[in-house]
Design an enzyme around this catalytic site. Structure first.
Site, PDB file in Angstrom:
ATOM      1  N   HIS A 101      -0.615   4.332  12.675  1.00 30.56           N
ATOM      2  CA  HIS A 101      -0.796   4.485  11.230  1.00 30.56           C
ATOM      3  C   HIS A 101      -2.279   4.509  10.878  1.00 30.56           C
ATOM      4  O   HIS A 101      -3.031   3.629  11.289  1.00 30.56           O
ATOM      5  CB  HIS A 101      -0.103   3.340  10.480  1.00 30.56           C
ATOM      6  CG  HIS A 101       1.375   3.543  10.339  1.00 30.56           C
ATOM      7  ND1 HIS A 101       2.119   2.971   9.342  1.00 30.56           N
ATOM      8  CD2 HIS A 101       2.234   4.295  11.074  1.00 30.56           C
ATOM      9  CE1 HIS A 101       3.388   3.355   9.464  1.00 30.56           C
ATOM     10  NE2 HIS A 101       3.477   4.148  10.510  1.00 30.56           N
TER      11      HIS A 101
ATOM     12  N   TYR B 172      -8.107  -5.198   7.850  1.00 32.00           N
ATOM     13  CA  TYR B 172      -6.702  -4.856   8.127  1.00 32.00           C
ATOM     14  C   TYR B 172      -6.539  -4.333   9.558  1.00 32.00           C
ATOM     15  O   TYR B 172      -5.579  -4.690  10.249  1.00 32.00           O
ATOM     16  CB  TYR B 172      -6.192  -3.833   7.109  1.00 32.00           C
ATOM     17  CG  TYR B 172      -4.679  -3.682   7.137  1.00 32.00           C
ATOM     18  CD1 TYR B 172      -3.865  -4.480   6.343  1.00 32.00           C
ATOM     19  CD2 TYR B 172      -4.071  -2.742   7.977  1.00 32.00           C
ATOM     20  CE1 TYR B 172      -2.482  -4.361   6.383  1.00 32.00           C
ATOM     21  CE2 TYR B 172      -2.693  -2.615   8.024  1.00 32.00           C
ATOM     22  CZ  TYR B 172      -1.902  -3.420   7.215  1.00 32.00           C
ATOM     23  OH  TYR B 172      -0.537  -3.306   7.263  1.00 32.00           O
TER      24      TYR B 172
ATOM     25  N   PRO C   2       2.186 -13.590   5.755  1.00 34.69           N
ATOM     26  CA  PRO C   2       2.316 -12.299   6.446  1.00 34.69           C
ATOM     27  C   PRO C   2       1.647 -11.112   5.736  1.00 34.69           C
ATOM     28  O   PRO C   2       1.585 -10.024   6.299  1.00 34.69           O
ATOM     29  CB  PRO C   2       3.826 -12.102   6.552  1.00 34.69           C
ATOM     30  CG  PRO C   2       4.431 -12.991   5.539  1.00 34.69           C
ATOM     31  CD  PRO C   2       3.493 -14.129   5.333  1.00 34.69           C
TER      32      PRO C   2
ATOM     33  N   LYS D 153      -1.349 -10.508  10.162  1.00 38.46           N
ATOM     34  CA  LYS D 153      -2.300 -11.047  11.137  1.00 38.46           C
ATOM     35  C   LYS D 153      -1.734 -12.064  12.125  1.00 38.46           C
ATOM     36  O   LYS D 153      -2.369 -12.355  13.147  1.00 38.46           O
ATOM     37  CB  LYS D 153      -3.481 -11.707  10.401  1.00 38.46           C
ATOM     38  CG  LYS D 153      -4.388 -10.722   9.683  1.00 38.46           C
ATOM     39  CD  LYS D 153      -5.315 -10.036  10.651  1.00 38.46           C
ATOM     40  CE  LYS D 153      -6.005  -8.829  10.073  1.00 38.46           C
ATOM     41  NZ  LYS D 153      -5.333  -7.548  10.373  1.00 38.46           N
TER      42      LYS D 153
ATOM     43  N   TYR E 179       2.499  -1.509   0.052  1.00 34.55           N
ATOM     44  CA  TYR E 179       2.368  -2.870  -0.486  1.00 34.55           C
ATOM     45  C   TYR E 179       2.415  -2.754  -1.999  1.00 34.55           C
ATOM     46  O   TYR E 179       1.650  -1.966  -2.573  1.00 34.55           O
ATOM     47  CB  TYR E 179       1.038  -3.500  -0.065  1.00 34.55           C
ATOM     48  CG  TYR E 179       0.950  -3.862   1.408  1.00 34.55           C
ATOM     49  CD1 TYR E 179       0.641  -2.901   2.368  1.00 34.55           C
ATOM     50  CD2 TYR E 179       1.156  -5.173   1.833  1.00 34.55           C
ATOM     51  CE1 TYR E 179       0.552  -3.246   3.715  1.00 34.55           C
ATOM     52  CE2 TYR E 179       1.062  -5.519   3.177  1.00 34.55           C
ATOM     53  CZ  TYR E 179       0.766  -4.550   4.117  1.00 34.55           C
ATOM     54  OH  TYR E 179       0.679  -4.893   5.437  1.00 34.55           O
TER      55      TYR E 179
END
Ligand code: RFL
Ligand code: PHB
Length: 393
Positions: A74, A387, A295, A299, A203
């Site tokens: 991704h 990220y 979450p 990580k 998200y």
């Protein structure tokens, strides 16, 4: 009955299995003691996103064939707020890095298969694990297995037994300092045999609460909804879950949702937690045994992998040269990276969830944070570099 090994590993989750695999590949004898059955460990549905550092570690540990074949690369994520979806180009803003969708369940299966092939020693359904004389050169572990009291003598103990394990509890209170934040909400997860709503993760910040659209493959989806602490999964039949997810998604995206029966649902509380130090004599904490992140930043598993990386290298150095410097430095070294992921996960959680007591000022700040993010290349770079994962060294 007595047994002997170089490294006793408490816990056979991803941390313990990966540690065992890397040590054995380097000729270091080890034994895993796991409280649950293998099927139970494999039945847990958890992490979905892995960083490049984790991918590299799994490749070097010879457990990457299926991941190389089935893992989905991704290059970005979407964030939805105020009814709009916007993309964070992770690849562009991190200087060319990406993440991979490959589930913890799959990683755990791959690790078990690799351990089987190398005839790794794993005892399941052990109970009453106790760690002894961890500040001496000869620590040992006592436990019950198959109705017998057993003893495992070793040189080192890797505490890979998760947040509720015995390893951290063995540290004297006088040397252990813990830092904790418990969030006033939980995540309700649903896994379904349906194609994902989008090629990338979404998200969602919504006034009803956070939502996340994730996936495990091109035919399997993973969705989460923010719910109150103490929510009972039984109050959330599939229809209610899909309905609420649609409400939280922007209209056009909601129209693209393909629903289907769930194959797993669970509620998980959200917490940030760090124990310091991560070592006591010859006992070392690894993964969730030493720290927990909410979450939202994806990580937890990646931190477990970086702990394994640092500790396995330090153990190799000791067994090759007798030099304990790297082992003595493990805690500080691992904690530096851990705190940065704790900060990032906390920030992502703050930015994306509905905080019940936030008030109108809090809501304005949150919306401004999101608007600022998408108006600033500097802000996007901060999100992207965290990220995809900060460097391991
Ligand atoms: P685990 O996986 O908890 O494994 C610990 C093992 O130790 C065993 N054990 C004992 N064994 C012997 N004696 C005892 N006294 C023992 N006590 C416990 C347990 O049975 C277990 O098998 O810890 P580990 O290996 O450090 O791995 C950590 C990861 O599992 C965890 O960080 C992630 O799953 C966190 N997490 C996520 N991380 C990500 O990177 N990305 C994600 O998307 C993500 N999503 C999640 C998550 C964790 C979740 N839950 C429920 C905690 C989603 C959820 C729902
Ligand atoms: C998941 O797919 O389970 C997942 C992905 C990203 C997160 C958390 C969970 O931030």
């Amino acid at each position: 009955m007595g047994m002997q090994t170089q490294v006793a590993i408490i816990g056979g989750g991803p941390s313990g299995l990966l540690m065992s695999q890397i040590l054995q590949l380097n000729g270091i004898d080890n034994v895993i003691l796991e409280r649950q059955t293998r099927d139970y460990v494999l039945g847990r549905v958890r992490a979905g996103i892995i960083e490049q550092g984790t991918i590299d570690l799994l490749r070097s540990a010879d457990v990457a064939d299926r991941m190389n074949r089935d893992g989905l690369v991704h290059e970005g994520i979407d964030i939805a707020f105020a009814g709009e979806r916007q993309r964070v180009d992770l690849h562009k803003y991190s200087g060319g890095k990406t993440v991979m969708v490959y589930g913890q369940t799959e990683i755990t299966e791959d690790l078990y298969e690799a351990r089987d092939k190398m005839v790794g020693k794993i005892l399941h359904e052990v109970s009453d694990v106790e760690l002894h004389e961890v500040t001496s050169q000869n620590p040992y572990v006592t436990f019950k297995h198959e109705n017998q009291e057993k003893r495992l003598d070793c040189q080192f103990i890797a505490g890979c037994d998760g947040f509720h394990g015995v390893s951290r509890a063995t540290f004297p209170c006088s040397i252990l300092k813990t830092y904790e934040r418990v969030y006033p909400f939980a995540w309700l997860g649903l896994l379904s045999e349906t194609p994902p709503i989008s090629d990338e993760l979404i998200y969602v910040n919504h006034k009803n609460g956070f939502a996340l659209c994730s996936m495990r493959s091109e035919t399997r989806s993973r969705y989460y909804l923010q719910v109150p602490v103490g929510t009972d999964v039984n109050d959330w039949p599939d229809e209610r879950f899909w309905e609420e997810l649609k409400v939280r998604l922007p209209d056009q995206t909601a129209n693209e949702l393909i629903t289907g029966p769930s194959i797993e649902n669970a509620v998980a509380p959200l917490r940030s937690f760090v124990a310091e130090p991560l070592s006591h004599g010859r006992l070392f904490l690894v993964g969730d045994a030493g720290h927990i992140v909410p979450p939202t930043g994806a990580k937890g598993l990646n931190l477990a992998a970086s702990d394994v990386y640092y500790l396995s290298r330090a153990l190799l150095e000791f067994f090759q040269s007798g030099d304990e410097t790297a082992l003595k430095g493990y805690s500080n070294r691992a904690l530096q990276r851990i705190w940065k992921a704790v900060r990032f996960s906390w920030w992502m959680t703050l930015m994306l969830h509905k905080f019940p007591d936030d008030g109108e000022f809090g809501e304005k700040i949150q919306q401004t944070e999101l608007e600022y993010l998408f108006s600033s290349e500097a802000a996007l770079s901060v999100l992207a570099e965290n990220y995809v994962g900060l460097p391991l060294d």
